[in-house]
Design a protein around this motif. Structure first.
Motif, PDB file in Angstrom:
ATOM      1  N   ARG A  26       0.837  -1.205   0.000  1.00  0.00           N
ATOM      2  CA  ARG A  26       0.000   0.000   0.000  1.00  0.00           C
ATOM      3  C   ARG A  26       0.871   1.255   0.000  1.00  0.00           C
ATOM      4  NH1 ARG A  26      -5.524  -0.186   1.170  1.00  0.00           N
ATOM      5  NH2 ARG A  26      -6.284  -2.327   1.282  1.00  0.00           N
ATOM      6  N   THR A 110      -4.182   0.966  -2.249  1.00  0.00           N
ATOM      7  CA  THR A 110      -3.711  -0.061  -3.182  1.00  0.00           C
ATOM      8  C   THR A 110      -3.451   0.613  -4.530  1.00  0.00           C
ATOM      9  OG1 THR A 110      -5.904  -0.605  -4.005  1.00  0.00           O
ATOM     10  CG2 THR A 110      -5.140  -1.815  -2.033  1.00  0.00           C
ATOM     11  N   SER A 111      -2.797  -0.086  -5.430  1.00  0.00           N
ATOM     12  CA  SER A 111      -2.555   0.494  -6.760  1.00  0.00           C
ATOM     13  C   SER A 111      -3.869   0.741  -7.497  1.00  0.00           C
ATOM     14  CB  SER A 111      -1.613  -0.386  -7.586  1.00  0.00           C
ATOM     15  OG  SER A 111      -2.131  -1.683  -7.727  1.00  0.00           O
ATOM     16  N   ASP A 112      -4.866  -0.119  -7.298  1.00  0.00           N
ATOM     17  CA  ASP A 112      -6.174   0.117  -7.923  1.00  0.00           C
ATOM     18  C   ASP A 112      -6.826   1.375  -7.358  1.00  0.00           C
ATOM     19  OD1 ASP A 112      -6.002  -2.081  -9.593  1.00  0.00           O
ATOM     20  OD2 ASP A 112      -7.136  -3.396  -8.242  1.00  0.00           O
ATOM     21  N   GLU A 113      -6.725   1.576  -6.047  1.00  0.00           N
ATOM     22  CA  GLU A 113      -7.285   2.781  -5.430  1.00  0.00           C
ATOM     23  C   GLU A 113      -6.555   4.034  -5.902  1.00  0.00           C
ATOM     24  OE1 GLU A 113      -8.983   0.957  -1.243  1.00  0.00           O
ATOM     25  OE2 GLU A 113      -6.842   1.415  -1.399  1.00  0.00           O
ATOM     26  N   SER A 115      -5.290   4.473  -8.895  1.00  0.00           N
ATOM     27  CA  SER A 115      -5.839   4.748 -10.228  1.00  0.00           C
ATOM     28  C   SER A 115      -7.235   5.345 -10.158  1.00  0.00           C
ATOM     29  CB  SER A 115      -5.878   3.459 -11.057  1.00  0.00           C
ATOM     30  OG  SER A 115      -4.569   2.982 -11.277  1.00  0.00           O
ATOM     31  N   ASP A 116      -8.029   4.922  -9.181  1.00  0.00           N
ATOM     32  CA  ASP A 116      -9.389   5.424  -9.040  1.00  0.00           C
ATOM     33  C   ASP A 116      -9.456   6.833  -8.451  1.00  0.00           C
ATOM     34  OD1 ASP A 116     -10.450   3.082 -10.067  1.00  0.00           O
ATOM     35  OD2 ASP A 116     -10.866   2.210  -8.095  1.00  0.00           O
ATOM     36  N   ARG A 117      -8.605   7.127  -7.494  1.00  0.00           N
ATOM     37  CA  ARG A 117      -8.721   8.385  -6.747  1.00  0.00           C
ATOM     38  C   ARG A 117      -7.860   9.530  -7.273  1.00  0.00           C
ATOM     39  NH1 ARG A 117      -9.142   7.019  -0.365  1.00  0.00           N
ATOM     40  NH2 ARG A 117     -10.434   5.171  -0.552  1.00  0.00           N
ATOM     41  N   ASP A 120      -4.724  11.658 -13.426  1.00  0.00           N
ATOM     42  CA  ASP A 120      -3.729  10.974 -14.257  1.00  0.00           C
ATOM     43  C   ASP A 120      -2.291  11.389 -13.967  1.00  0.00           C
ATOM     44  OD1 ASP A 120      -5.825   9.689 -15.473  1.00  0.00           O
ATOM     45  OD2 ASP A 120      -5.748  10.873 -17.319  1.00  0.00           O
ATOM     46  N   ALA A 123      -1.360   9.785 -10.533  1.00  0.00           N
ATOM     47  CA  ALA A 123      -1.412   8.317 -10.545  1.00  0.00           C
ATOM     48  C   ALA A 123      -0.225   7.734 -11.304  1.00  0.00           C
ATOM     49  CB  ALA A 123      -2.723   7.838 -11.162  1.00  0.00           C
ATOM     50  N   LEU A 127       2.321   4.919  -9.890  1.00  0.00           N
ATOM     51  CA  LEU A 127       2.433   3.637 -10.583  1.00  0.00           C
ATOM     52  C   LEU A 127       3.837   3.441 -11.160  1.00  0.00           C
ATOM     53  CD1 LEU A 127      -1.099   3.553 -12.235  1.00  0.00           C
ATOM     54  CD2 LEU A 127      -0.346   2.440 -10.110  1.00  0.00           C
TER      55      LEU A 127
END
Length: 147
Positions: A26, A110-113, A115-117, A120, A123, A127
């Motif tokens: 995280r 998390t990496s998905d969170e 990308s969502d929050r 660009d 993020a 990443l």
């Protein structure tokens, strides 16, 4: 006179950011007080500090977490503003999460969170820091990457 024929040198601002990664993968993120966006902690590099010292200072000021700096993971230039951002992968060493004048929330994402929050431009920095093939060098216009 500089080589471009102008009487002054171009001015750039340098910022630093720390992508702080826990052992569980995280990533530390703040919600900025001034605009409500989620970003890795960071800010303007002071004239009298090293990039690594600046990222340690910024992360601590904004989150209360003391970090060790592992490596540079990316260099990002905002072509519209002349801001060059240096992003470093960091690890938490001590401290406890606390809000500051600059942050209204602190979370481990998390990496998905991420990308969502995050927008660009932030993020991609996080990443990129999770990758092993850096550092990445990217330019953008403040909103989108420039090829």
């Amino acid at each position: 006179m500089n080589p471009a024929g102008r009487g002054h040198l171009p001015r750039h601002s340098v910022s630093v950011a720390g992508v702080v990664i826990r052992q569980d993968g995280r990533v530390l993120a703040i919600r900025r007080a001034d605009n409500g966006t989620w970003e890795p902690p960071g800010g303007v590099l002071e004239l009298d500090e090293t990039p690594e010292g600046g990222v340690r200072r910024e992360v601590y000021e904004e989150t209360g977490i003391t970090v060790g700096v592992d490596r540079l993971t990316g260099v990002y230039k905002n072509m519209a503003c002349g801001v060059v951002a240096l992003v470093f992968r960091c690890r938490p060493e001590s401290g406890c999460e606390r809000l500051s004048d600059e942050s209204t929330a602190i979370e481990w994402l998390t990496s998905d969170e991420v990308s969502d929050r995050m927008g660009d431009m932030y993020a991609v920095r996080v990443l990129d820091a999770l990758r092993e093939d850096g550092p990445q060098v990217r330019s953008h216009d403040g909103r989108k990457l420039i090829a």
